[in-house]
Design a protein around this motif. Structure first.
Motif, PDB file in Angstrom:
ATOM      1  N   ALA A  11       0.823  -1.211   0.000  1.00 29.37           N
ATOM      2  CA  ALA A  11       0.000   0.000   0.000  1.00 29.37           C
ATOM      3  C   ALA A  11       0.857   1.261   0.000  1.00 29.37           C
ATOM      4  CB  ALA A  11      -0.935  -0.009   1.216  1.00 29.37           C
ATOM      5  N   ALA A  12       1.885   1.283   0.838  1.00 31.40           N
ATOM      6  CA  ALA A  12       2.739   2.469   0.933  1.00 31.40           C
ATOM      7  C   ALA A  12       3.476   2.729  -0.380  1.00 31.40           C
ATOM      8  CB  ALA A  12       3.737   2.307   2.082  1.00 31.40           C
ATOM      9  N   SER A  13       4.019   1.677  -0.977  1.00 33.31           N
ATOM     10  CA  SER A  13       4.748   1.863  -2.239  1.00 33.31           C
ATOM     11  C   SER A  13       3.792   2.259  -3.364  1.00 33.31           C
ATOM     12  CB  SER A  13       5.485   0.580  -2.612  1.00 33.31           C
ATOM     13  OG  SER A  13       4.591  -0.516  -2.731  1.00 33.31           O
ATOM     14  N   ILE A  18       1.886   6.451  -7.135  1.00 25.75           N
ATOM     15  CA  ILE A  18       0.821   7.226  -7.770  1.00 25.75           C
ATOM     16  C   ILE A  18       1.010   8.718  -7.500  1.00 25.75           C
ATOM     17  CG2 ILE A  18      -1.666   7.676  -7.737  1.00 25.75           C
ATOM     18  CD1 ILE A  18      -2.096   4.724  -7.177  1.00 25.75           C
ATOM     19  N   ALA A  19       1.396   9.066  -6.274  1.00 28.58           N
ATOM     20  CA  ALA A  19       1.547  10.474  -5.914  1.00 28.58           C
ATOM     21  C   ALA A  19       2.706  11.137  -6.641  1.00 28.58           C
ATOM     22  CB  ALA A  19       1.740  10.599  -4.400  1.00 28.58           C
ATOM     23  N   VAL A 428       3.700  -3.907  -7.596  1.00 23.78           N
ATOM     24  CA  VAL A 428       3.185  -4.804  -6.556  1.00 23.78           C
ATOM     25  C   VAL A 428       3.996  -6.093  -6.518  1.00 23.78           C
ATOM     26  CG1 VAL A 428       1.215  -6.229  -5.884  1.00 23.78           C
ATOM     27  CG2 VAL A 428       0.852  -3.867  -6.576  1.00 23.78           C
ATOM     28  N   VAL A 429       4.313  -6.637  -7.680  1.00 27.11           N
ATOM     29  CA  VAL A 429       5.116  -7.863  -7.736  1.00 27.11           C
ATOM     30  C   VAL A 429       6.512  -7.620  -7.182  1.00 27.11           C
ATOM     31  CG1 VAL A 429       6.134  -9.583  -9.269  1.00 27.11           C
ATOM     32  CG2 VAL A 429       3.799  -8.788  -9.673  1.00 27.11           C
ATOM     33  N   VAL A 430       7.122  -6.509  -7.591  1.00 32.07           N
ATOM     34  CA  VAL A 430       8.492  -6.202  -7.165  1.00 32.07           C
ATOM     35  C   VAL A 430       8.575  -5.999  -5.651  1.00 32.07           C
ATOM     36  CG1 VAL A 430      10.338  -4.475  -7.329  1.00 32.07           C
ATOM     37  CG2 VAL A 430       9.148  -5.230  -9.396  1.00 32.07           C
ATOM     38  N   VAL A 431       7.562  -5.363  -5.070  1.00 31.28           N
ATOM     39  CA  VAL A 431       7.580  -5.075  -3.633  1.00 31.28           C
ATOM     40  C   VAL A 431       7.130  -6.284  -2.819  1.00 31.28           C
ATOM     41  CG1 VAL A 431       6.548  -3.653  -1.810  1.00 31.28           C
ATOM     42  CG2 VAL A 431       7.262  -2.601  -3.967  1.00 31.28           C
ATOM     43  N   SER A 432       6.044  -6.933  -3.245  1.00 32.09           N
ATOM     44  CA  SER A 432       5.468  -7.991  -2.420  1.00 32.09           C
ATOM     45  C   SER A 432       6.291  -9.277  -2.430  1.00 32.09           C
ATOM     46  CB  SER A 432       4.047  -8.305  -2.890  1.00 32.09           C
ATOM     47  OG  SER A 432       4.034  -8.783  -4.224  1.00 32.09           O
ATOM     48  N   LEU A 433       6.964  -9.584  -3.530  1.00 33.64           N
ATOM     49  CA  LEU A 433       7.712 -10.844  -3.598  1.00 33.64           C
ATOM     50  C   LEU A 433       8.805 -10.929  -2.532  1.00 33.64           C
ATOM     51  CD1 LEU A 433       7.717 -13.451  -5.166  1.00 33.64           C
ATOM     52  CD2 LEU A 433       9.366 -12.458  -6.756  1.00 33.64           C
ATOM     53  N   PRO A 434       9.714  -9.943  -2.406  1.00 32.47           N
ATOM     54  CA  PRO A 434      10.709 -10.048  -1.324  1.00 32.47           C
ATOM     55  C   PRO A 434      10.095  -9.966   0.064  1.00 32.47           C
ATOM     56  CG  PRO A 434      10.880  -7.929  -2.462  1.00 32.47           C
ATOM     57  CD  PRO A 434       9.967  -8.775  -3.267  1.00 32.47           C
TER      58      PRO A 434
END
Length: 442
Positions: A11-13, A18-19, A428-434
């Motif tokens: 969520a934070a990333s 977007i911002a 989302v994939v890049v952040v959530s996978l690790p």
């Protein structure tokens, strides 16, 4: 709160992306509605009054009056006969209904320029009250400068209001026409116009089948419009005439929510028991109207899950889930757990863009379990990957009900979603996978 570490990071990333950059990827849409809502052009029916200045003019002459307001005449109705492309040389008679395409903020100027009146701007009890009073009120609320509107507003300022309502994906209005709804007799409100982004209405307003994402311009008492919105599954955009509960009720509702979540978070009660108890407490203390308890349940999703859970069980018992998982492992992951986790995540996100996210999770859970079993690793990261992937559907307006809801008010088109959705899903994939590998080790 086992979901919090991975969910918070995603969520934070996502918000930061977007911002800082993502908002530039969406084409700018010209604001048109109240409070800068882009509702698109309304299809409005306007009647030619007996003493109107439009009587005797040709349609071409009337349309020339609309040039400054960027409106156009798209049809007319005479003696209940719909004319889709009327001849510009046809002369207008009193009682004719002209179908006009115009922006919401230009509607009043368009009607004033040709001396027209809204065909549906009549109060349900118009036989008992003055018709001109109601129409003057409607024109004045739209920004009109006429003396009739001023007099009407002075006489009763808070009686009638104009409100824009967006139709939710689960609304009971979908595929129903205004004529079927009997808005005047059942709700004491009027439907003045309809906005459907990207499509032009070719039917009479009363016969138009409503769709999710439509924006309706409603006229009526704020309480009546609010009741209609709550009962049928709409959300107000412009004036938001919603009645807030009493302060004591708000505190009760907040306390019930806090106790329910606290009981589940501390392990005092299972989550489903704690939340069900919260619902019963809300009903007992009347913080939620009893009729709202039934209408707020998303019954189509409940039925869908009830139908798909046996399908998911059948996939497990018949070996279909193992077969699919084996194919994924051989062709894509090649026996590597990290690659397999990424495949499960990406496949879940892709399916969620095309079908209901709850249905996607129900089906993919069995495949995730079979994949983890075949690799001899923990199933936790694979199940969490399904939860993340099923919740991140950004490529299409049908991937999630929120995507559908913002399409009309935001002025978006189908192709706008992947412009921002594709890089967002990659992020989302890049952040959530690790994060999955760190919080839920294999």
């Amino acid at each position: 709160f086992d979901f919090t570490p991975v969910g918070l990071a995603v969520a934070a990333s996502g918000v930061a992306f977007i911002a800082l950059l993502g908002w530039r990827l969406v084409p700018a849409r010209r604001a048109a509605g109240v409070e800068s809502f882009e509702t698109g052009a309304y299809i409005t029916e306007a009647r030619v009054p007996e003493d109107g200045k439009a009587v005797g003019l040709t349609l071409g002459e009337i349309e020339a009056l609309f040039d400054n307001d960027d409106a156009q005449l798209i049809g007319m109705v005479r003696n209940e006969l719909r004319i889709h492309a009327p001849n510009p040389r046809r002369r207008v008679r009193a009682g004719d209904i002209l179908m006009i395409e115009a922006e919401a903020d230009a509607l009043s100027a368009v009607l004033s320029a040709a001396g027209l009146e809204l065909a549906e701007a009549r109060k349900p009890d118009e036989d008992k009250e003055d018709k001109g009073h109601a129409e003057g009120k409607a024109a004045d609320e739209n920004g009109g400068k006429g003396e009739a509107g001023k007099d009407a507003r002075a006489a009763n300022d808070d009686e009638v209001a104009l409100t824009e309502l967006a139709v939710l994906p689960q609304s009971s209005l979908i595929q129903r026409s205004p004529r079927e709804l009997q808005l005047r007799t059942r709700y004491s409100i009027n439907l003045l116009a309809l906005s459907r982004q990207g499509q032009r209405s070719v039917a009479r307003l009363r016969h138009q089948r409503l769709m999710a994402g439509d924006v309706l311009l409603m006229q009526g008492h704020p309480d009546a419009v609010a009741d209609f919105a709550a009962e049928t599954g709409c959300v107000p955009l412009a004036q938001r005439p919603l009645r807030l509960p009493a302060g004591s009720m708000a505190w009760r509702a907040a306390a019930i929510m806090a106790l329910s979540i606290g009981a589940a978070a501390l392990g005092l009660l299972p989550a489903h028991v704690a939340l069900a108890a919260g619902v019963l407490a809300s009903m007992a203390l009347r913080t939620v109207p009893l009729r709202a308890v039934y209408t707020s349940v998303d019954w189509p999703v409940v039925v869908l899950l009830a139908a798909l859970l046996p399908v998911a069980g059948a996939m497990e018992s018949t070996g279909a889930a193992d077969l699919i998982a084996g194919a994924l492992m051989q062709d894509l992951a090649r026996g590597q757990p990290v690659i397999a986790l990424a495949v499960v995540l990406v496949v879940t996100m892709t399916l969620s863009d095309l079908m209901n996210n709850a249905a996607t999770a129900a089906v993919m859970c069995q495949i995730a379990l079979s994949t983890a079993t075949s690799l001899g690793v923990s199933a936790d990261p694979f199940l969490m990957a399904v939860a993340v992937g099923a919740s991140c559907a950004f490529l299409t307006p049908i991937g999630h009900q929120n995507n559908t809801l913002i399409m009309g008010p935001g002025g978006f088109r189908f192709a706008d979603y992947w412009r921002l959705g594709l890089p967002l899903e990659i992020l989302v994939v890049v952040v959530s996978l690790p994060m999955l590998l760190w919080v839920w080790p294999l």
